[in-house]
Design a protein around this motif. Structure first.
Motif, PDB file in Angstrom:
ATOM      1  N   MET A   1      13.568  -1.239  58.957  1.00 50.51           N
ATOM      2  CA  MET A   1      12.663  -1.428  58.142  1.00 50.51           C
ATOM      3  C   MET A   1      12.323  -3.194  57.912  1.00 50.51           C
ATOM      4  SD  MET A   1      13.224  -1.881  53.947  1.00 50.51           S
ATOM      5  CE  MET A   1      13.553  -0.040  53.568  1.00 50.51           C
ATOM      6  N   VAL A   2      10.943  -3.425  58.197  1.00 45.20           N
ATOM      7  CA  VAL A   2      10.472  -4.842  58.328  1.00 45.20           C
ATOM      8  C   VAL A   2       9.843  -5.280  57.102  1.00 45.20           C
ATOM      9  CG1 VAL A   2       9.034  -6.449  59.788  1.00 45.20           C
ATOM     10  CG2 VAL A   2      10.154  -4.504  60.846  1.00 45.20           C
ATOM     11  N   ILE A   3      10.517  -6.276  56.620  1.00 44.03           N
ATOM     12  CA  ILE A   3       9.984  -6.812  55.328  1.00 44.03           C
ATOM     13  C   ILE A   3       9.480  -8.256  55.474  1.00 44.03           C
ATOM     14  CG2 ILE A   3      10.749  -7.733  53.046  1.00 44.03           C
ATOM     15  CD1 ILE A   3      13.192  -5.931  53.463  1.00 44.03           C
ATOM     16  N   ASP A   4       8.155  -8.130  55.460  1.00 43.23           N
ATOM     17  CA  ASP A   4       7.281  -9.581  55.663  1.00 43.23           C
ATOM     18  C   ASP A   4       6.668  -9.802  54.442  1.00 43.23           C
ATOM     19  OD1 ASP A   4       7.706 -10.076  58.357  1.00 43.23           O
ATOM     20  OD2 ASP A   4       6.310  -8.375  58.957  1.00 43.23           O
ATOM     21  N   GLY A   5       6.724  -9.105  53.181  1.00 44.59           N
ATOM     22  CA  GLY A   5       6.536  -9.445  51.935  1.00 44.59           C
ATOM     23  C   GLY A   5       7.718  -9.933  51.258  1.00 44.59           C
ATOM     24  N   SER A   6       7.449  -9.542  49.763  1.00 46.54           N
ATOM     25  CA  SER A   6       8.471 -10.022  48.993  1.00 46.54           C
ATOM     26  C   SER A   6       9.306  -8.818  48.216  1.00 46.54           C
ATOM     27  CB  SER A   6       8.182 -10.990  47.811  1.00 46.54           C
ATOM     28  OG  SER A   6       7.741 -12.160  48.571  1.00 46.54           O
ATOM     29  N   VAL A   7      10.508  -8.796  48.376  1.00 42.00           N
ATOM     30  CA  VAL A   7      11.241  -7.755  47.259  1.00 42.00           C
ATOM     31  C   VAL A   7      11.863  -8.538  46.374  1.00 42.00           C
ATOM     32  CG1 VAL A   7      12.921  -5.710  47.253  1.00 42.00           C
ATOM     33  CG2 VAL A   7      11.505  -6.118  49.196  1.00 42.00           C
ATOM     34  N   LEU A   8      11.358  -8.407  44.850  1.00 42.84           N
ATOM     35  CA  LEU A   8      11.723  -9.307  44.070  1.00 42.84           C
ATOM     36  C   LEU A   8      12.365  -8.763  42.754  1.00 42.84           C
ATOM     37  CD1 LEU A   8       8.581 -11.644  43.841  1.00 42.84           C
ATOM     38  CD2 LEU A   8      10.732 -11.824  45.257  1.00 42.84           C
ATOM     39  N   SER A   9      13.536  -9.006  42.238  1.00 44.23           N
ATOM     40  CA  SER A   9      13.922  -8.565  41.081  1.00 44.23           C
ATOM     41  C   SER A   9      14.520 -10.008  40.217  1.00 44.23           C
ATOM     42  CB  SER A   9      15.317  -7.773  41.299  1.00 44.23           C
ATOM     43  OG  SER A   9      15.551  -7.145  40.149  1.00 44.23           O
ATOM     44  N   ASN A  10      13.583 -10.830  40.057  1.00 42.58           N
ATOM     45  CA  ASN A  10      14.055 -12.209  39.388  1.00 42.58           C
ATOM     46  C   ASN A  10      13.928 -11.785  37.775  1.00 42.58           C
ATOM     47  OD1 ASN A  10      14.210 -13.347  41.698  1.00 42.58           O
ATOM     48  ND2 ASN A  10      12.193 -13.808  41.975  1.00 42.58           N
ATOM     49  N   GLY A  11      14.836 -12.752  37.298  1.00 42.50           N
ATOM     50  CA  GLY A  11      14.719 -12.929  35.840  1.00 42.50           C
ATOM     51  C   GLY A  11      13.568 -13.782  35.389  1.00 42.50           C
ATOM     52  N   PHE A  12      12.908 -13.666  34.457  1.00 44.97           N
ATOM     53  CA  PHE A  12      11.952 -14.323  33.853  1.00 44.97           C
ATOM     54  C   PHE A  12      12.397 -14.816  32.378  1.00 44.97           C
ATOM     55  CE2 PHE A  12       9.686 -11.474  36.684  1.00 44.97           C
ATOM     56  CZ  PHE A  12       8.807 -12.358  37.356  1.00 44.97           C
ATOM     57  N   GLY A  13      11.844 -16.353  32.035  1.00 41.96           N
ATOM     58  CA  GLY A  13      12.341 -16.890  30.994  1.00 41.96           C
ATOM     59  C   GLY A  13      13.786 -17.150  30.899  1.00 41.96           C
ATOM     60  N   ARG A  14      14.720 -16.677  30.015  1.00 40.05           N
ATOM     61  CA  ARG A  14      16.269 -16.826  30.077  1.00 40.05           C
ATOM     62  C   ARG A  14      16.913 -15.238  30.742  1.00 40.05           C
ATOM     63  NH1 ARG A  14      17.530 -21.498  27.721  1.00 40.05           N
ATOM     64  NH2 ARG A  14      16.186 -22.515  26.493  1.00 40.05           N
ATOM     65  N   GLY A  15      15.925 -14.622  31.303  1.00 38.74           N
ATOM     66  CA  GLY A  15      16.711 -13.249  32.007  1.00 38.74           C
ATOM     67  C   GLY A  15      17.289 -13.493  32.998  1.00 38.74           C
ATOM     68  N   ALA A  16      18.451 -12.835  33.241  1.00 38.51           N
ATOM     69  CA  ALA A  16      19.280 -12.599  34.432  1.00 38.51           C
ATOM     70  C   ALA A  16      18.644 -11.983  35.556  1.00 38.51           C
ATOM     71  CB  ALA A  16      20.534 -11.979  34.066  1.00 38.51           C
ATOM     72  N   GLY A  17      18.947 -12.415  36.783  1.00 42.38           N
ATOM     73  CA  GLY A  17      18.290 -11.671  37.795  1.00 42.38           C
ATOM     74  C   GLY A  17      18.751  -9.891  37.945  1.00 42.38           C
ATOM     75  N   GLY A  18      18.118  -9.205  38.456  1.00 43.55           N
ATOM     76  CA  GLY A  18      18.326  -7.714  38.268  1.00 43.55           C
ATOM     77  C   GLY A  18      19.002  -7.357  39.824  1.00 43.55           C
ATOM     78  N   SER A  19      18.692  -6.348  40.197  1.00 44.56           N
ATOM     79  CA  SER A  19      19.642  -5.850  41.325  1.00 44.56           C
ATOM     80  C   SER A  19      18.694  -5.311  42.256  1.00 44.56           C
ATOM     81  CB  SER A  19      20.767  -4.812  41.048  1.00 44.56           C
ATOM     82  OG  SER A  19      19.968  -3.771  40.310  1.00 44.56           O
ATOM     83  N   VAL A  20      19.096  -5.293  43.675  1.00 47.61           N
ATOM     84  CA  VAL A  20      18.278  -4.759  44.735  1.00 47.61           C
ATOM     85  C   VAL A  20      19.368  -4.261  45.904  1.00 47.61           C
ATOM     86  CG1 VAL A  20      16.819  -5.570  46.765  1.00 47.61           C
ATOM     87  CG2 VAL A  20      16.729  -6.855  44.713  1.00 47.61           C
ATOM     88  N   PHE A  21      19.017  -2.846  46.141  1.00 51.19           N
ATOM     89  CA  PHE A  21      19.786  -2.205  47.273  1.00 51.19           C
ATOM     90  C   PHE A  21      18.957  -1.706  48.316  1.00 51.19           C
ATOM     91  CE2 PHE A  21      21.697   1.476  48.972  1.00 51.19           C
ATOM     92  CZ  PHE A  21      22.851   1.153  49.521  1.00 51.19           C
ATOM     93  N   LEU A  22      18.962  -2.192  49.724  1.00 50.34           N
ATOM     94  CA  LEU A  22      18.171  -1.850  50.644  1.00 50.34           C
ATOM     95  C   LEU A  22      19.124  -1.290  51.673  1.00 50.34           C
ATOM     96  CD1 LEU A  22      15.611  -4.891  50.989  1.00 50.34           C
ATOM     97  CD2 LEU A  22      15.320  -2.748  49.984  1.00 50.34           C
ATOM     98  N   GLU A  23      18.928   0.014  52.129  1.00 48.55           N
ATOM     99  CA  GLU A  23      19.714   0.676  53.280  1.00 48.55           C
ATOM    100  C   GLU A  23      18.807   1.391  54.382  1.00 48.55           C
ATOM    101  OE1 GLU A  23      23.474   3.585  53.641  1.00 48.55           O
ATOM    102  OE2 GLU A  23      22.312   3.595  51.806  1.00 48.55           O
ATOM    103  N   ALA A  24      18.761   0.916  55.482  1.00 50.65           N
ATOM    104  CA  ALA A  24      18.126   1.324  56.644  1.00 50.65           C
ATOM    105  C   ALA A  24      18.880   1.280  57.749  1.00 50.65           C
ATOM    106  CB  ALA A  24      16.840   0.550  56.683  1.00 50.65           C
ATOM    107  N   ALA A  25      18.122   1.732  58.898  1.00 46.70           N
ATOM    108  CA  ALA A  25      18.741   1.708  60.255  1.00 46.70           C
ATOM    109  C   ALA A  25      18.764   0.174  60.704  1.00 46.70           C
ATOM    110  CB  ALA A  25      17.782   2.513  61.338  1.00 46.70           C
ATOM    111  N   GLY A  26      17.666  -0.339  60.330  1.00 47.86           N
ATOM    112  CA  GLY A  26      17.685  -1.919  60.631  1.00 47.86           C
ATOM    113  C   GLY A  26      16.863  -2.730  59.594  1.00 47.86           C
ATOM    114  N   LEU A  27      17.161  -3.954  59.294  1.00 47.60           N
ATOM    115  CA  LEU A  27      16.570  -4.647  58.170  1.00 47.60           C
ATOM    116  C   LEU A  27      16.240  -6.028  58.909  1.00 47.60           C
ATOM    117  CD1 LEU A  27      18.923  -4.278  54.968  1.00 47.60           C
ATOM    118  CD2 LEU A  27      16.206  -3.353  55.511  1.00 47.60           C
TER     119      LEU A  27
END
Length: 199
Positions: A1-27
């Motif tokens: 998997m090639v990520i040239d963009g953005s994978v975002l799970s950011n908090g907004f305002g006073r919100g906490a960050g979220g979660s991201v799980f990426l699994e592939a043969a290659g990153l």
């Protein structure tokens, strides 16, 4: 998997960050993976699992807490977990990207206790209350840290742990004691992150 963009799970305002799980043969790629906290809020959780993970992507992966401002203290760092083919237990990174904070990132404690009953999948403990976030942790039975057991799952706030049948560890028996702990190939705390480990 090639990520040239953005994978975002950011908090907004006073919100906490979220979660991201990426699994592939290659990153790989020149993009970003983020689970950053909003103002005063903690960072989230990121896990990258692949046979190969490019350093170019790792340096653009962030779970920092909310940034310090004149009116707000920064939030606690989240965690970034990396596991590639060269690792056994993976690397855990707690990095607040230089943002000062008086709050702490805690690895949820598994705790200690006594085995009450056993079945083919695992065991039930006396007066325990396990949380979902202990999945992936380890147990030493009767003080045997050379033959530990890996936790595969449990019900939320439940008393029963499912154990990995292929880990080759000690078999639990009623009356045995258990002690939880976490295992990593590397544990990195930097960028004004603070880590609390109770196990």
């Amino acid at each position: 998997m090639v990520i040239d963009g953005s994978v975002l799970s950011n908090g907004f305002g006073r919100g906490a960050g979220g979660s991201v799980f990426l699994e592939a043969a290659g990153l790989a790629g020149g993009g970003r993976v983020e689970a950053q906290g909003g103002a005063r809020a903690g960072g989230g959780r990121i896990a990258l699992v692949a046979d190969s993970i490019s350093e170019e992507l790792v340096v653009r992966t962030s779970a920092r807490g909310g940034l310090t401002t004149p009116s707000d203290a920064g939030g606690a760092a989240g965690t970034v977990y990396l596991r590639d083919a060269a690792s056994i237990f993976g690397t855990l990174i707690v990095d607040n990207a230089g943002s000062a904070t008086n709050t702490t990132t805690e690895l949820v404690p598994i705790g200690t206790g006594v085995v009450e009953s056993v079945d083919a999948a695992g065991f039930t403990a006396v007066a325990a209350e396990f949380r979902h976030s202990v999945v992936g942790g380890w147990l030493a039975l009767d003080g045997d840290f050379d033959g530990p057991r890996r936790i595969l799952g449990h019900a939320h706030r439940g008393r029963t742990l499912a154990l990995d049948p292929d880990d080759g560890g000690q078999i639990p028996i009623p009356g045995a004691t258990y002690e939880g702990f976490w295992r990593f190939d590397q544990l990195i705390v930097r960028g004004q992150g603070h880590l609390l480990v109770r196990d």
